[in-house]
Scaffold this motif. Structure first.
Motif, PDB file in Angstrom:
ATOM      1  N   PHE A 276       2.991  -7.429  -9.300  1.00 26.16           N
ATOM      2  CA  PHE A 276       1.592  -7.175  -9.658  1.00 26.16           C
ATOM      3  C   PHE A 276       1.313  -5.671  -9.713  1.00 26.16           C
ATOM      4  CE2 PHE A 276      -2.760  -6.340  -8.137  1.00 26.16           C
ATOM      5  CZ  PHE A 276      -3.482  -6.891  -9.186  1.00 26.16           C
ATOM      6  N   LEU A 277       1.905  -4.900  -8.755  1.00 22.72           N
ATOM      7  CA  LEU A 277       1.668  -3.457  -8.712  1.00 22.72           C
ATOM      8  C   LEU A 277       2.324  -2.729  -9.873  1.00 22.72           C
ATOM      9  CD1 LEU A 277       2.100  -2.815  -4.886  1.00 22.72           C
ATOM     10  CD2 LEU A 277      -0.032  -2.845  -6.187  1.00 22.72           C
ATOM     11  N   ARG A 278       3.351  -3.267 -10.438  1.00 22.13           N
ATOM     12  CA  ARG A 278       4.032  -2.598 -11.549  1.00 22.13           C
ATOM     13  C   ARG A 278       3.146  -2.476 -12.785  1.00 22.13           C
ATOM     14  NH1 ARG A 278      10.135  -5.235 -11.291  1.00 22.13           N
ATOM     15  NH2 ARG A 278      10.960  -3.774  -9.741  1.00 22.13           N
ATOM     16  N   SER A 279       2.211  -3.356 -12.889  1.00 20.14           N
ATOM     17  CA  SER A 279       1.320  -3.281 -14.048  1.00 20.14           C
ATOM     18  C   SER A 279       0.300  -2.152 -13.920  1.00 20.14           C
ATOM     19  CB  SER A 279       0.579  -4.622 -14.225  1.00 20.14           C
ATOM     20  OG  SER A 279      -0.208  -4.905 -13.064  1.00 20.14           O
ATOM     21  N   SER A 280       0.167  -1.559 -12.718  1.00 15.64           N
ATOM     22  CA  SER A 280      -0.847  -0.514 -12.506  1.00 15.64           C
ATOM     23  C   SER A 280      -0.261   0.802 -12.044  1.00 15.64           C
ATOM     24  CB  SER A 280      -1.884  -0.991 -11.475  1.00 15.64           C
ATOM     25  OG  SER A 280      -2.492  -2.203 -11.883  1.00 15.64           O
ATOM     26  N   PHE A 281       0.901   0.805 -11.431  1.00 19.13           N
ATOM     27  CA  PHE A 281       1.490   2.022 -10.859  1.00 19.13           C
ATOM     28  C   PHE A 281       2.934   2.175 -11.344  1.00 19.13           C
ATOM     29  CE2 PHE A 281      -1.707   0.436  -7.899  1.00 19.13           C
ATOM     30  CZ  PHE A 281      -2.497   1.552  -7.691  1.00 19.13           C
ATOM     31  N   ALA A 282       3.361   3.438 -11.325  1.00 19.32           N
ATOM     32  CA  ALA A 282       4.750   3.743 -11.677  1.00 19.32           C
ATOM     33  C   ALA A 282       5.585   3.657 -10.411  1.00 19.32           C
ATOM     34  CB  ALA A 282       4.847   5.130 -12.298  1.00 19.32           C
ATOM     35  N   ILE A 283       6.153   2.473 -10.183  1.00 18.08           N
ATOM     36  CA  ILE A 283       6.896   2.240  -8.943  1.00 18.08           C
ATOM     37  C   ILE A 283       8.292   1.730  -9.285  1.00 18.08           C
ATOM     38  CG2 ILE A 283       4.813   1.742  -7.620  1.00 18.08           C
ATOM     39  CD1 ILE A 283       5.478  -1.242  -7.902  1.00 18.08           C
ATOM     40  N   ASP A 284       9.166   1.831  -8.277  1.00 17.46           N
ATOM     41  CA  ASP A 284      10.529   1.312  -8.393  1.00 17.46           C
ATOM     42  C   ASP A 284      10.914   0.731  -7.045  1.00 17.46           C
ATOM     43  OD1 ASP A 284      12.988   0.643  -9.305  1.00 17.46           O
ATOM     44  OD2 ASP A 284      13.842   2.664  -9.157  1.00 17.46           O
ATOM     45  N   TRP A 285      11.424  -0.498  -7.049  1.00 20.74           N
ATOM     46  CA  TRP A 285      11.749  -1.202  -5.814  1.00 20.74           C
ATOM     47  C   TRP A 285      13.258  -1.218  -5.616  1.00 20.74           C
ATOM     48  CZ3 TRP A 285      10.529  -2.687  -1.227  1.00 20.74           C
ATOM     49  CH2 TRP A 285      11.176  -3.737  -0.600  1.00 20.74           C
ATOM     50  N   GLU A 339      -3.147  -0.270   9.622  1.00 12.80           N
ATOM     51  CA  GLU A 339      -2.058  -0.910   8.872  1.00 12.80           C
ATOM     52  C   GLU A 339      -2.553  -1.233   7.474  1.00 12.80           C
ATOM     53  OE1 GLU A 339      -0.475  -4.271  10.834  1.00 12.80           O
ATOM     54  OE2 GLU A 339       0.130  -3.184  12.645  1.00 12.80           O
ATOM     55  N   LEU A 340      -1.831  -0.753   6.494  1.00  9.53           N
ATOM     56  CA  LEU A 340      -2.196  -0.965   5.098  1.00  9.53           C
ATOM     57  C   LEU A 340      -1.090  -1.758   4.405  1.00  9.53           C
ATOM     58  CD1 LEU A 340      -3.498   2.587   4.059  1.00  9.53           C
ATOM     59  CD2 LEU A 340      -4.827   0.613   4.836  1.00  9.53           C
ATOM     60  N   SER A 341      -1.510  -2.544   3.450  1.00  2.94           N
ATOM     61  CA  SER A 341      -0.544  -3.234   2.617  1.00  2.94           C
ATOM     62  C   SER A 341      -0.008  -2.284   1.552  1.00  2.94           C
ATOM     63  CB  SER A 341      -1.194  -4.458   1.963  1.00  2.94           C
ATOM     64  OG  SER A 341      -2.246  -4.028   1.095  1.00  2.94           O
ATOM     65  N   LEU A 342       0.976  -2.732   0.827  1.00  2.00           N
ATOM     66  CA  LEU A 342       1.516  -1.889  -0.246  1.00  2.00           C
ATOM     67  C   LEU A 342       0.452  -1.558  -1.274  1.00  2.00           C
ATOM     68  CD1 LEU A 342       5.057  -3.416  -0.976  1.00  2.00           C
ATOM     69  CD2 LEU A 342       4.535  -1.183   0.012  1.00  2.00           C
ATOM     70  N   THR A 343      -0.355  -2.530  -1.590  1.00  2.00           N
ATOM     71  CA  THR A 343      -1.420  -2.299  -2.581  1.00  2.00           C
ATOM     72  C   THR A 343      -2.400  -1.257  -2.075  1.00  2.00           C
ATOM     73  OG1 THR A 343      -1.180  -4.577  -3.364  1.00  2.00           O
ATOM     74  CG2 THR A 343      -3.210  -3.405  -3.954  1.00  2.00           C
ATOM     75  N   ASN A 344      -2.822  -1.397  -0.812  1.00  2.00           N
ATOM     76  CA  ASN A 344      -3.770  -0.439  -0.250  1.00  2.00           C
ATOM     77  C   ASN A 344      -3.149   0.952  -0.137  1.00  2.00           C
ATOM     78  OD1 ASN A 344      -5.698  -2.468  -0.021  1.00  2.00           O
ATOM     79  ND2 ASN A 344      -5.080  -3.006   2.076  1.00  2.00           N
ATOM     80  N   TRP A 345      -1.850   1.006   0.212  1.00  3.16           N
ATOM     81  CA  TRP A 345      -1.185   2.308   0.281  1.00  3.16           C
ATOM     82  C   TRP A 345      -1.171   2.995  -1.084  1.00  3.16           C
ATOM     83  CZ3 TRP A 345      -0.317   5.767   3.695  1.00  3.16           C
ATOM     84  CH2 TRP A 345      -0.017   5.451   5.024  1.00  3.16           C
ATOM     85  N   LEU A 346      -0.840   2.291  -2.096  1.00  4.43           N
ATOM     86  CA  LEU A 346      -0.783   2.886  -3.427  1.00  4.43           C
ATOM     87  C   LEU A 346      -2.171   3.309  -3.903  1.00  4.43           C
ATOM     88  CD1 LEU A 346       1.836   0.636  -5.240  1.00  4.43           C
ATOM     89  CD2 LEU A 346       2.169   2.863  -4.185  1.00  4.43           C
ATOM     90  N   VAL A 347      -3.199   2.502  -3.596  1.00  7.56           N
ATOM     91  CA  VAL A 347      -4.572   2.883  -3.973  1.00  7.56           C
ATOM     92  C   VAL A 347      -4.987   4.124  -3.202  1.00  7.56           C
ATOM     93  CG1 VAL A 347      -6.975   2.147  -3.920  1.00  7.56           C
ATOM     94  CG2 VAL A 347      -5.198   0.562  -4.659  1.00  7.56           C
TER      95      VAL A 347
END
Length: 355
Positions: A276-285, A339-347
């Motif tokens: 879901f985050l890939r559609s909004s952020f430039a990330i690599d897992w 404690e933040l989730s990955l989504t909250n961290w990226l935001v």
């Protein structure tokens, strides 16, 4: 005559013509005439010698008139000469007969020698043919032996192939049983199946998340080798979600497949969130390090680490921030929650003006 019968070539006149031949002919004629004259002279001398001997034996001229004529000599030289001539003629005829017989025998010898030569040539030809036939027979025997060896090898390979095919059929049946058993837990779809490879697609059920039903399915490819080993690979389409591959013996395939499926199912919520985050952020897992790399700009890179059990029993932590390859001080970054989730961290990182 003897030379003419033995070797006529020796008495044949030469093919040359000219003054030498004419001179030779004249010399022969002269010798012939000289011999005839000498014979007449010898006869006359013989008669003169006889008269002289008779006169010397007379005592008076009257005795010459009264004495009777002497008888013809019977055992004189002329008789001996005639006897020798007759004997010579007889010997010549006998010699001619013997020469004719010898010539016939020589002709027979030549004919037999010619026939023997032909027979020897035929014998040599047949001997060569026999040798060629022997060589051909040896080649054929060697070819038959080679064919027998190849036939035995092909039979052994055929038996091995049949045995391997039966083993593959048993493995296919076992894999199909495993697939049926897995379909009761997760959604498994068989993509392809052949003698050396199996491809399946696994789609787990996510219980939460905005895109839980849109998680990319995990595609696995199982390849087995003749040495009773297998290789489990993740397809390129889902390589960024799971580790690359694993391998081992065929008896360990069940455990390896089960580990991959359990790991994928256990991370279903995490993978749904990452997708879901890939559609909004430039990330690599990076699944092996459980590290998420966020590229905020061309020069700013953030590294977040996800603990085991996330999101239920683990946390998402910010490990480092780098600008142009150099570390950035993150002590001033204080999120409003502990404690933040990955989504909250990226935001949070995307909207924070400090980085």
């Amino acid at each position: 005559m003897v030379l003419q019968r033995c070797d006529p070539v020796l008495v044949e006149p030469c093919g040359e013509s000219g003054p030498d031949c004419a001179e030779a002919a004249a010399r022969v004629l002269f010798l012939t005439e000289s011999r005839r004259v000498q014979k007449v002279l010898w006869r006359q001398l013989f008669v003169l010698d006889s008269i002289t001997s008779l006169v010397e034996g007379l005592e008076s001229a009257r005795q010459l008139l009264t004495r009777p004529c002497p008888p013809q000599p019977d055992g004189g030289a002329r008789s001996r000469w005639k006897a020798l001539k007759t004997e010579n003629i007889s010997g010549t005829e006998e010699t001619e007969n013997l020469l004719r017989s010898l010539q016939d025998r020589l002709q027979q010898v030549h004919s037999r020698r010619h026939r023997l030569t032909q027979l020897l040539q035929q014998l040599q030809t047949k001997r060569r043919q026999q040798e060629q036939l022997a060589e051909s027979l040896l080649k054929v025997q060697n070819a038959l032996r080679s064919c027998d060896r190849q036939l035995k090898q092909l039979r052994a390979e055929s038996e091995a192939a049949l045995s391997q095919r039966r083993a593959w059929q048993r493995r296919r049946d076992t894999l199909q049983e495993h697939i049926v058993a897995l379909q009761t837990v997760v959604l498994v779809r068989l993509i392809s199946l052949d003698q050396s490879e199996l491809s399946v697609e696994i789609r787990p059920r996510c219980s939460s998340g905005p895109s839980s039903n849109q998680l990319e399915p995990l595609r696995l490819r199982v390849t087995w080798c003749p040495d009773d080993k297998f290789t489990l690979q993740v397809a390129k389409e889902t390589l960024s979600l799971m580790e690359d591959c694993s391998s081992g013996r065929w008896s360990q395939l069940n455990a390896a497949l089960l580990d991959v499926i359990q790991s994928y199912v256990g991370q279903a919520e995490l993978l749904c969130e990452i997708q879901f985050l890939r559609s909004s952020f430039a990330i690599d897992w990076c699944p092996a390090q459980r590290r998420l790399v966020y590229l905020k700009s061309a020069s700013l890179v953030c590294h977040l680490e996800v603990e085991e059990g996330y999101p239920r029993g683990g946390r998402a932590l910010l490990r480092s921030v780098q600008r142009d390859g150099r570390p950035v001080d993150t002590s001033g970054l204080k999120p409003h929650q502990a404690e933040l989730s990955l989504t909250n961290w990226l935001v949070f990182l995307c909207n924070n003006p400090l980085i």
